[in-house]
Design a protein around this motif. Structure first.
Motif, short mmCIF file in Angstrom:
data_model
loop_
_atom_site.label_atom_id
_atom_site.label_comp_id
_atom_site.label_asym_id
_atom_site.label_seq_id
_atom_site.Cartn_x
_atom_site.Cartn_y
_atom_site.Cartn_z
N ALA A 164 -6.10 -4.69 -14.22
CA ALA A 164 -5.55 -4.71 -13.07
C ALA A 164 -4.92 -4.12 -12.30
O ALA A 164 -4.11 -3.67 -12.15
CB ALA A 164 -4.83 -6.06 -13.02
N THR A 165 -5.24 -2.74 -11.96
CA THR A 165 -5.29 -2.01 -10.76
C THR A 165 -5.07 -2.06 -9.14
O THR A 165 -5.84 -2.68 -8.66
CB THR A 165 -5.26 0.08 -11.41
N ASP A 166 -4.35 -1.48 -9.19
CA ASP A 166 -3.98 -1.22 -7.21
C ASP A 166 -4.42 -3.08 -7.11
O ASP A 166 -4.75 -3.32 -6.41
CB ASP A 166 -5.24 -0.71 -6.43
N TYR A 167 -3.06 -3.50 -7.45
CA TYR A 167 -2.75 -5.10 -7.57
C TYR A 167 -1.48 -5.27 -6.75
O TYR A 167 -0.32 -4.85 -7.32
CB TYR A 167 -3.00 -5.45 -8.88
N GLU A 168 -1.57 -6.27 -5.62
CA GLU A 168 -0.69 -6.73 -5.18
C GLU A 168 -0.29 -8.35 -5.81
O GLU A 168 -0.64 -8.67 -5.07
CB GLU A 168 -0.16 -6.32 -3.92
N HIS A 169 0.87 -8.95 -6.05
CA HIS A 169 0.58 -10.08 -6.11
C HIS A 169 1.14 -11.20 -4.51
O HIS A 169 1.86 -11.02 -4.01
CB HIS A 169 1.85 -9.84 -7.47
N THR A 170 0.42 -12.33 -5.23
CA THR A 170 0.17 -12.94 -3.42
C THR A 170 0.38 -14.40 -4.97
O THR A 170 -0.38 -14.22 -5.83
CB THR A 170 -0.15 -13.57 -2.89
N ASP A 171 0.41 -15.21 -4.25
CA ASP A 171 0.09 -17.07 -5.16
C ASP A 171 -1.04 -16.87 -5.44
O ASP A 171 -0.96 -17.49 -6.63
CB ASP A 171 1.34 -17.76 -4.18
N ARG A 202 6.18 -4.17 0.85
CA ARG A 202 5.85 -5.42 0.43
C ARG A 202 4.09 -4.60 1.70
O ARG A 202 4.26 -3.90 2.77
CB ARG A 202 6.25 -6.21 1.14
N GLY A 203 2.92 -4.69 1.11
CA GLY A 203 1.34 -4.79 1.78
C GLY A 203 1.38 -3.83 1.17
O GLY A 203 -0.21 -2.62 1.82
N PHE A 204 2.13 -2.89 0.41
CA PHE A 204 1.01 -1.30 0.24
C PHE A 204 0.33 -1.56 -1.30
O PHE A 204 -0.69 -0.18 -1.00
CB PHE A 204 2.69 -1.00 -0.68
N GLY A 205 0.09 -3.05 -1.61
CA GLY A 205 -1.19 -2.89 -2.39
C GLY A 205 -0.61 -2.60 -3.97
O GLY A 205 -1.80 -2.32 -4.79
N HIS A 206 0.31 -2.67 -4.21
CA HIS A 206 0.54 -2.53 -6.01
C HIS A 206 2.00 -3.70 -6.04
O HIS A 206 3.06 -4.32 -5.19
CB HIS A 206 1.53 -1.23 -5.49
N SER A 207 2.65 -3.39 -7.03
CA SER A 207 3.33 -5.02 -8.39
C SER A 207 4.41 -4.23 -8.97
O SER A 207 4.70 -3.07 -9.00
CB SER A 207 2.33 -5.58 -8.68
#
Ligand SMILES: [Zn+2]
Ligand SMILES: [Zn+2]
Length: 263
Positions: A164-171, A202-207
């Motif tokens: 799970a690379t290049d993942y930004e968390h959302t609910d 936020r919104g850059f796509g990482h966690s």
């Protein structure tokens, strides 16, 4: 399955003092079975691929065409092998099929030739759902990331892992990812930012590694490695970040590390 972390750095390769422990090569994980060698992404880590040994099928799975995940592809040593077929798999991104995404980068005038001009034969596959590669079952989930990124789950001989690379968390995405990682042996998770950095990005796509803990806990994943280290983070920074989440089962990925998955 044997995994080798060939590159765990995000965004851009670095070569500085103070980055020797975690490494500076960008995203590439090598997966080996008795029949297959599969590379997850073709960042500069792919230059560290061991010498090609005939007999095993060679494939590459691309999460997305952001440059850090493709930068090593023109220098992939196996492309020099005549009599070798290399299969490259990706999902459509930005309206481009797999060959189209690679051609954007590896073509005139950015590069003197295209991917099909190398001695090895390259076959590009654009996939929309799971598939099987040399006895390895591949499932997909689309990430939340600018331009999109694909999260892969690979399964072989009852062992599995999720990349799970290049993942930004959302609910919403978290709920999907927790289901996707259910009972997996290993989760490789994008923890590029500290919690404070994430607030500004936020919104850059990482966690963050902190967020990874909730995904691991919810899914029952057995092991976790944090990947896609920020290019400005030194070994000391990463050791400090790691200390806040480290257990016997959780650590930050180190370039050159190998992990055996078997049941
Ligand atoms: Zn990336
Ligand atoms: Zn990206």
């Amino acid at each position: 399955m044997k995994l080798t972390i060939l590159g765990a750095r995000g965004s851009v390769p670095i070569d500085r003092q103070n980055n020797e422990l975690f490494g500076g090569a960008t995203s590439c994980i090598m997966v080996e079975t008795e029949d297959a060698v599969i590379f997850l992404d073709a960042g500069t880590g792919i230059l560290g691929a061991p010498e090609y040994k005939p007999g095993r099928k060679v494939s590459i799975l691309l999460s997305h065409p952001h440059i850090d995940h493709l930068l090593g592809l023109p220098f992939f040593p196996y492309l020099k092998q005549r009599d070798l077929t290399i299969d490259i798999y990706a999902t459509e991104k930005g309206g481009l099929d797999t060959k189209g995404q690679i051609d954007r980068f590896i073509s005139w005038p950015l590069w003197p030739c295209t991917i099909t001009d190398y001695p090895a034969e390259v076959v590009c596959h654009t996939i929309g759902s799971g598939c099987e590669i040399s006895g390895v079952k591949v499932d997909l989930m689309e990430s939340f990331h600018p331009g999109g990124s694909t999260i892969f789950r690979l399964e072989h001989d009852n062992a599995s892992f999720v990349y799970a690379t290049d993942y930004e968390h959302t609910d919403e995405k978290d709920a999907e990812l927790v289901r996707f990682c259910r009972d997996t042996d290993l989760l490789l998770y994008d923890g590029q930012y500290t919690v404070d950095e994430y607030d500004e990005k936020r919104g850059f796509g990482h966690s963050t590694a902190q967020h990874a803990l909730s995904v691991m806990e919810g899914s029952g994943a057995r092991l976790m490695r944090i990947i896609h280290h920020h290019p400005t983070h030194s070994d000391e920074d990463l050791l400090r970040m790691e200390a806040s989440v480290r257990t016997d089962n959780i650590s930050f990925a180190r370039q050159g590390e190998t992990i055996w998955l078997q049941r």
